[in-house]
Design an enzyme around this catalytic site. Sequence first.
Site, PDB file in Angstrom:
ATOM      1  CG  ASP A  22       2.124   3.057   2.722  1.00  0.00           C
ATOM      2  OD1 ASP A  22       3.264   3.285   3.155  1.00  0.00           O
ATOM      3  OD2 ASP A  22       1.749   3.399   1.577  1.00  0.00           O
ATOM      4  CG  ASP A  32       4.944   8.615   1.299  1.00  0.00           C
ATOM      5  OD1 ASP A  32       4.626   9.766   1.639  1.00  0.00           O
ATOM      6  OD2 ASP A  32       6.041   8.101   1.577  1.00  0.00           O
ATOM      7  N   GLY A  59       6.787   2.261  -1.675  1.00  0.00           N
ATOM      8  CA  GLY A  59       7.004   1.433  -0.485  1.00  0.00           C
ATOM      9  C   GLY A  59       8.455   1.120  -0.178  1.00  0.00           C
ATOM     10  NE  ARG A 107      15.268   9.909   1.286  1.00  0.00           N
ATOM     11  CZ  ARG A 107      15.550  10.577   2.411  1.00  0.00           C
ATOM     12  NH1 ARG A 107      16.761  11.089   2.581  1.00  0.00           N
ATOM     13  NH2 ARG A 107      14.641  10.744   3.350  1.00  0.00           N
ATOM     14  CB  SER A 141       8.545   8.055   4.359  1.00  0.00           C
ATOM     15  OG  SER A 141       9.027   9.380   4.354  1.00  0.00           O
ATOM     16  NE  ARG A 142      16.562   8.364   7.212  1.00  0.00           N
ATOM     17  CZ  ARG A 142      16.996   7.577   8.198  1.00  0.00           C
ATOM     18  NH1 ARG A 142      16.778   6.278   8.151  1.00  0.00           N
ATOM     19  NH2 ARG A 142      17.638   8.080   9.221  1.00  0.00           N
ATOM     20  CG  ASN A 143      11.038  13.147   4.317  1.00  0.00           C
ATOM     21  OD1 ASN A 143      11.667  14.088   4.807  1.00  0.00           O
ATOM     22  ND2 ASN A 143      11.467  12.496   3.244  1.00  0.00           N
ATOM     23  CG  ASP A 178       0.298   3.253  -2.097  1.00  0.00           C
ATOM     24  OD1 ASP A 178       1.019   2.880  -1.151  1.00  0.00           O
ATOM     25  OD2 ASP A 178       0.669   4.094  -2.942  1.00  0.00           O
TER      26      ASP A 178
HETATM   27  C1  BG6 Z   1       7.673   5.284   0.909  1.00  0.00           C
HETATM   28  C2  BG6 Z   1       7.394   5.671  -0.518  1.00  0.00           C
HETATM   29  O1  BG6 Z   1       6.566   5.562   1.704  1.00  0.00           O
HETATM   30  O2  BG6 Z   1       8.802   5.984   1.410  1.00  0.00           O
HETATM   31  C3  BG6 Z   1       8.628   5.447  -1.359  1.00  0.00           C
HETATM   32  O3  BG6 Z   1       6.319   4.914  -1.031  1.00  0.00           O
HETATM   33  C4  BG6 Z   1       9.812   6.204  -0.755  1.00  0.00           C
HETATM   34  O4  BG6 Z   1       8.376   5.867  -2.670  1.00  0.00           O
HETATM   35  C5  BG6 Z   1      10.010   5.773   0.688  1.00  0.00           C
HETATM   36  O5  BG6 Z   1      10.997   5.937  -1.498  1.00  0.00           O
HETATM   37  C6  BG6 Z   1      11.146   6.530   1.384  1.00  0.00           C
HETATM   38  O6  BG6 Z   1      10.769   7.858   1.526  1.00  0.00           O
HETATM   39  P1  BG6 Z   1      11.693   9.011   2.091  1.00  0.00           P
HETATM   40  O7  BG6 Z   1      10.708  10.099   2.462  1.00  0.00           O
HETATM   41  O8  BG6 Z   1      12.416   8.482   3.280  1.00  0.00           O
HETATM   42  O9  BG6 Z   1      12.620   9.403   1.001  1.00  0.00           O
HETATM   43 MG    MG Z   2       2.565   3.885  -0.184  1.00  0.00          MG
END
Ligand code: BG6
Ligand code: MG
Length: 209
Positions: A7, A9, A44, A47, A114-116, A168
């Site tokens: 994972d 974040d 996890g 968004r 995450s999309r980031n 986590d």
């Molecule tokens: C996960 C985080 O990795 O990504 C979440 O633990 C978050 O808290 C999710 O909502 C989506 O992230 P993002 O960057 O696409 O907004």
């Molecule tokens: Mg995480």
Amino acid sequence: MKAVIFDLDGVICFTDRYHYKAWKEIADEIRVPFDEATNNRMRGVSRMASLEILLEGADRSFSATEKEALAERKNGIYAALLDEMSPSDLSDEVRDTLRELRKRGLLLAIGSSSRNTKKILGKLGLSDFFDAVSDGTNITRSKPDPEVFLKAAEMLRISPKEALVVEDAAAGIEAANAGGFASAGLGEAAVQPLVTHPLAHFSDLLQLV
Ligand code: BG6
Ligand code: MG
């Protein structure tokens, strides 16, 4: 064990505290309560699913357009915090452990909702490090659905039985279990009933593989 799927974040980096800051700003703006317990439930999950958790505390309903706008604004605040990141945000412990796992011949992948993800990996200087990156841009269901980990395994051409998932989040441990993966849990994931290996420190991974 042939592979480790991480994972992002809260495992590879501490962007979970930026998620907290950004959601807190939105929560204050729309006057809904927000605390660590609520934030932990967002770990996890996608968004939009995180926003739905936040809005459980609201005293009115929000239209789909309002929700889209809130999620987008949250991401704007979050992305501005990510812009300040650099390779120095990768801890020595994580960097050294990843290098040692690579030296031992394991395949290494990311499995994040995450999309980031790609932006963060770039900031950390890890754009070309992992053998596969499965993230919020290639899935339709976020954790606790196992899709993101199954896609990572597919990219690595291995079966779930050959990989360890490092998480986590409670949702991440559930996802790993649903996909047939063994899991290693950090923080609150270490105390989940379904976790295979509770870990005190990231570097404890070296004792497992
Ligand atoms: C996960 C985080 O990795 O990504 C979440 O633990 C978050 O808290 C999710 O909502 C989506 O992230 P993002 O960057 O696409 O907004
Ligand atoms: Mg995480």
